[in-house]
Every structure is written in structure tokens, then in C-alpha cells.
Design a protein around this motif. Structure first.
Motif, short mmCIF file in Angstrom:
data_model
loop_
_atom_site.label_atom_id
_atom_site.label_comp_id
_atom_site.label_asym_id
_atom_site.label_seq_id
_atom_site.Cartn_x
_atom_site.Cartn_y
_atom_site.Cartn_z
N GLU A 158 9.00 1.32 9.22
CA GLU A 158 9.39 2.47 8.41
C GLU A 158 9.45 2.10 6.93
O GLU A 158 9.02 2.87 6.06
N LEU A 159 9.99 0.91 6.64
CA LEU A 159 10.08 0.47 5.25
C LEU A 159 8.70 0.15 4.70
O LEU A 159 8.39 0.49 3.55
N LEU A 160 7.86 -0.50 5.50
CA LEU A 160 6.49 -0.79 5.07
C LEU A 160 5.74 0.49 4.77
O LEU A 160 5.03 0.59 3.76
N ARG A 161 5.90 1.50 5.63
CA ARG A 161 5.25 2.79 5.40
C ARG A 161 5.70 3.40 4.08
O ARG A 161 4.90 3.95 3.32
N GLU A 162 7.01 3.29 3.81
CA GLU A 162 7.55 3.85 2.57
C GLU A 162 6.96 3.14 1.35
O GLU A 162 6.61 3.78 0.34
N VAL A 163 6.82 1.82 1.42
CA VAL A 163 6.24 1.06 0.31
C VAL A 163 4.79 1.48 0.06
O VAL A 163 4.38 1.73 -1.08
N LEU A 164 4.00 1.56 1.13
CA LEU A 164 2.59 1.92 0.98
C LEU A 164 2.43 3.35 0.49
O LEU A 164 1.52 3.65 -0.29
N LEU A 165 3.30 4.25 0.93
CA LEU A 165 3.25 5.63 0.45
C LEU A 165 3.54 5.69 -1.05
O LEU A 165 2.90 6.45 -1.78
N LYS A 166 4.49 4.89 -1.51
CA LYS A 166 4.81 4.85 -2.94
C LYS A 166 3.62 4.33 -3.75
O LYS A 166 3.34 4.82 -4.84
N ILE A 167 2.94 3.32 -3.22
CA ILE A 167 1.76 2.79 -3.91
C ILE A 167 0.69 3.86 -4.02
O ILE A 167 0.08 4.06 -5.08
N GLU A 168 0.47 4.57 -2.92
CA GLU A 168 -0.57 5.62 -2.92
C GLU A 168 -0.22 6.74 -3.90
O GLU A 168 -1.08 7.21 -4.64
N GLU A 169 1.03 7.14 -3.95
CA GLU A 169 1.44 8.23 -4.83
C GLU A 169 1.39 7.84 -6.30
O GLU A 169 1.16 8.69 -7.16
N SER A 170 1.60 6.57 -6.60
CA SER A 170 1.68 6.12 -7.99
C SER A 170 0.32 5.92 -8.64
O SER A 170 0.23 5.82 -9.87
N GLU A 171 -0.74 5.86 -7.85
CA GLU A 171 -2.07 5.60 -8.40
C GLU A 171 -2.92 6.86 -8.28
O GLU A 171 -3.49 7.16 -7.24
N ALA A 172 -3.00 7.59 -9.38
CA ALA A 172 -3.63 8.90 -9.37
C ALA A 172 -5.15 8.84 -9.44
O ALA A 172 -5.84 9.73 -8.97
N LYS A 173 -5.71 7.81 -10.07
CA LYS A 173 -7.15 7.78 -10.25
C LYS A 173 -7.65 6.35 -10.36
O LYS A 173 -6.87 5.40 -10.50
N TRP A 174 -8.96 6.19 -10.32
CA TRP A 174 -9.58 4.88 -10.49
C TRP A 174 -9.50 4.48 -11.95
O TRP A 174 -9.49 5.35 -12.82
#
Length: 393
Positions: free
Chosen positions: A47-63
Motif C-alpha cells: 500500500e505504501l509502495l503504491r502511494e509512492v509510485l502514484l505520487k511520482i506519476e502525479e508529479s510528472e506532467a510531461k516529458w
């Protein structure tokens, strides 16, 4: 792992990262499953790993920042599954992350801005995702195409890689074929676009780009669109008139609440590295599992697009369309596609631009598209505009 999903290539021309199984890493390496079992990440709750990866995905809007999303997805199978859940389709996020994104419909509420660079000497065309509001920035490479002249037709082979245009390679995703006059075109998809799609057989011994197709690689072509240009038999000067029938998209897709088929995975035959999908002798059954959306709606009739009629500008003495600053050079190739009245739409939906293409420099053209077209379909339609049209002008 700068641009590749399980690849160490650092070339800026490498394609959008490929969905692949993580490569086997040396024992003790933290990039493999064995390495992860020996690292502190192994003790982190899912659950914590999922939360970390979700935060990474949300924080990076574009290439190019989204390369970190790709790197996380390439760590191991469990990380990849979490990232695949976190990364939304272009329809919902207006982002292109993995290669399958180029086969999925674009955003509903805005145009996804891209541009095409043409190399006339090599007869190649490269599609890039715009990273800024500039008409031509460095961009993020998405697709490449190469033109091949035949005796009776012209082929444009479309690939995920710049340096591999072979139809038998794992990077081949489709092609565009014209008739002799350059007035009619057919778009072929290497993957099953929808249930009941018509497959056109290809000879497995055919030479493409001086590379013989390996017999072990199934070569399939499904008709997904037909493009026609109105003949100019009287020689009258004026803009081209286009008509596109999107066989793989139901007419209801452009109506409120309408849905177009969305591919979620490449078939196993597309690339040896796409080994997460089991191969089945029943190609249709296995490929249909990688589709989402109401496939039965294909019986309702195909979506029909036509070019928006330009108006004559008296002061400029030319035909004009409003590209909202995205096109700066007058050209017969420039066009905007909207839904045809025969789709049964009216009002704002009828005038909404679904695809626009125009010239901004000698060999640079903008390409903006939205739902229900995908980047692959929009690119193929735009390639038809480059082809010589003997009977149109």
C-alpha cells in the motif's frame, strides 16, 4: 534506462518507451527482482509502495520528466503493474507515456499538440509530441514513417523506431497505402482494432527495407480507415477536398457519452519483448482481450470525417482557415477535419475540429488531434497529405 522500458539506450530519437518484461539483471543488481528482494524496497508495504509510485506519476506532467515514471515501471513486474494502473489513457490524462498510448484515442476536451518533421532526401517522416507552446521544439519522439514507391501504389510503413522500418520487425504497427493516382488511401493496423475487423493477408517472404520478414513473426494488416481526395477533373484551382471513413471507430463515438475502442496492450506478435501477453493460435480471441469499449457498436456505422471548408479572404486573395496560430505557412496540404453531417451530429459537435494539420516551416508541420482519433490514426491521415496527387492539383 533513460528512454527505454528495459533498455539502456540514450538516443533522443528512441521511441516512447516499450512495454516489456524487465530484463534479467545480474545477481545482486537492484534493477532485477532478485536485487529488489535484497533491498529495503522489499520490506515496504504494498500500500505504501503504491502511494509512492502514484505520487511520482502525479508529479510528472510531461516529458522529459516522465522518464522517471517509465524507469519505475521497468524495475520489476509488481512495480510495472502498479504503474500501469496509475498511468491513465490519453483520453483522460492528455499524456502519452507508453507506446500503446499512440494507439489510444486522444483527449476529449482539448487538442493534443504534435508536429511532424519531414526528410525529403530519405523519404522519412518523424512524429513528435510538443513539449512547449512553441510551434517546433525538440519534442518527444512518438512514431516514424518511411515512404516506399511501388509500381502501382505507394506505401508508408509506420514504426515505433527510427532505425527499424521493416514490416517484419516488432516495432511495425501499421501502414498507409495509396492508389496509383494518389487519390485514395487505406490505413492498415498491425493489431486487431475491433471485433470483426477485416484482415488483409501479407506475403511473409516480401522484402521491406531490405530485411526479409521472419516467418516466425505473424504479419497482419487490418483495415481501419479509408481516405479519399476529390478528383479535380476541370483543373480548377482551390483547396483539396478530403473524405475519411474511420472503419474502426463507430459514428456514436463523437456524441456525448460515445465510446471508441481502446487498445490496452500490444499483441504478442508485435515484439518479442511484449511477452506479457500469451500467444494464441486464435489470433482474434487473444487480441480482443487487449481491447476495451463497446465493440458491438461497430455495427452502428463507421465515423465519417470531412475537411472543413475554408473561406475566401478578399484582402489576402487566398483560402483561409482559423488554425489559432498553429499554422503559419500557406500550403495546399493544410486541412482541418470535422465530423460529417452524415454521422447524425449537429451544433457545436459538428464544427469541432478533430484533426488539424498545417505547415510552419519548409519541412515542419503541426499535427493536432483529439478524441476519438489516436496518434497513429492521425499520423496516417496526415501522411496521405504528403503524397503526390496526380488528379487533384
Amino acid at each position: 534506462m533513460k528512454w527505454g522500458y528495459g533498455s539502456r539506450s540514450r538516443s533522443r530519437h528512441s521511441s516512447v518507451v516499450a512495454v516489456a518484461e524487465a530484463e534479467e539483471a545480474p545477481e545482486g543488481s537492484q534493477f532485477g527482482d532478485e536485487g529488489l528482494r535484497q533491498s529495503c524496497w522489499n520490506n515496504m508495504p504494498v500500500e505504501l509502495l503504491r502511494e509512492v509510485l502514484l505520487k511520482i506519476e502525479e508529479s510528472e506532467a510531461k516529458w522529459p520528466m516522465r522518464k522517471s515514471v517509465v524507469a519505475c515501471a521497468g524495475m520489476c513486474s509488481s512495480w510495472r503493474e502498479i504503474m500501469k494502473e496509475a498511468v491513465q489513457t490519453p483520453e483522460a490524462s492528455a499524456k502519452i507515456t507508453f507506446p500503446i498510448s499512440v494507439k489510444q484515442p486522444g483527449p476529449r476536451d482539448s487538442l493534443m499538440q504534435c508536429f511532424i518533421k519531414r526528410n525529403q532526401s530519405s523519404q522519412t517522416y518523424h512524429l513528435y509530441l510538443s513539449l512547449t507552446q512553441a510551434l517546433a521544439d525538440d519534442g518527444k519522439f512518438l512514431l516514424a514513417a518511411r515512404k516506399y514507391r511501388r509500381t502501382t501504389c505507394t506505401d508508408y510503413i509506420i514504426s515505433l523506431q527510427v532505425d527499424d522500418m521493416s514490416k517484419g520487425s516488432g516495432t511495425y504497427i501499421g501502414k498507409l497505402r495509396s492508389n496509383f493516382l494518389g487519390t485514395k488511401f487505406t490505413v492498415y493496423d498491425a493489431s486487431l482494432p475491433h471485433a470483426g475487423a477485416k484482415m488483409v493477408k501479407s506475403r511473409s517472404t516480401k522484402l521491406v527495407a531490405l530485411k526479409q520478414i521472419a516467418p516466425r513473426v505473424p504479419v497482419s494488416n487490418y483495415e481501419v480507415a479509408h481516405i479519399s481526395y476529390e478528383l479535380n477533373v476541370l483543373g480548377a484551382r482551390g483547396p483539396r477536398r478530403m473524405h475519411c471513413v474511420m472503419d474502426s471507430i463507430p459514428a456514436s463515438a463523437i456524441k456525448p457519452g460515445g465510446v471508441a475502442p481502446t487498445q490496452t496492450d500490444f499483441p504478442a506478435s508485435n515484439n518479442d519483448s511484449f511477452s506479457t501477453i500469451p500467444f494464441s493460435r486464435s489470433k482474434s480471441a487473444s487480441m480482443e482481450k487487449s481491447l476495451s469499449g463497446p465493440l458491438e457498436s461497430q455495427t452502428e456505422g463507421a465515423l465519417v470525417l470531412r475537411n472543413k471548408s475554408p473561406r475566401w479572404h478578399e484582402q489576402l486573395q487566398c483560402w483561409c482557415l482559423n488554425f489559432h496560430g498553429r499554422v503559419t505557412v500557406a500550403s495546399v496540404k493544410n486541412f482541418q477535419l470535422v465530423a460529417s453531417p452524415e454521422n447524425g451530429v449537429s451544433g457545436p459537435e459538428h464544427e469541432k475540429v478533430i484533426l488539424q494539420f498545417g505547415k510552419v516551416a519548409k519541412d515542419v508541420f503541426t499535427m493536432d488531434f483529439r478524441y476519438p482519433l489516436s496518434a497513429f490514426q492521425a499520423f496516417a491521415i496526415c501522411l496521405s497529405s504528403f503524397d503526390t496527387k496526380i488528379a487533384c492539383e
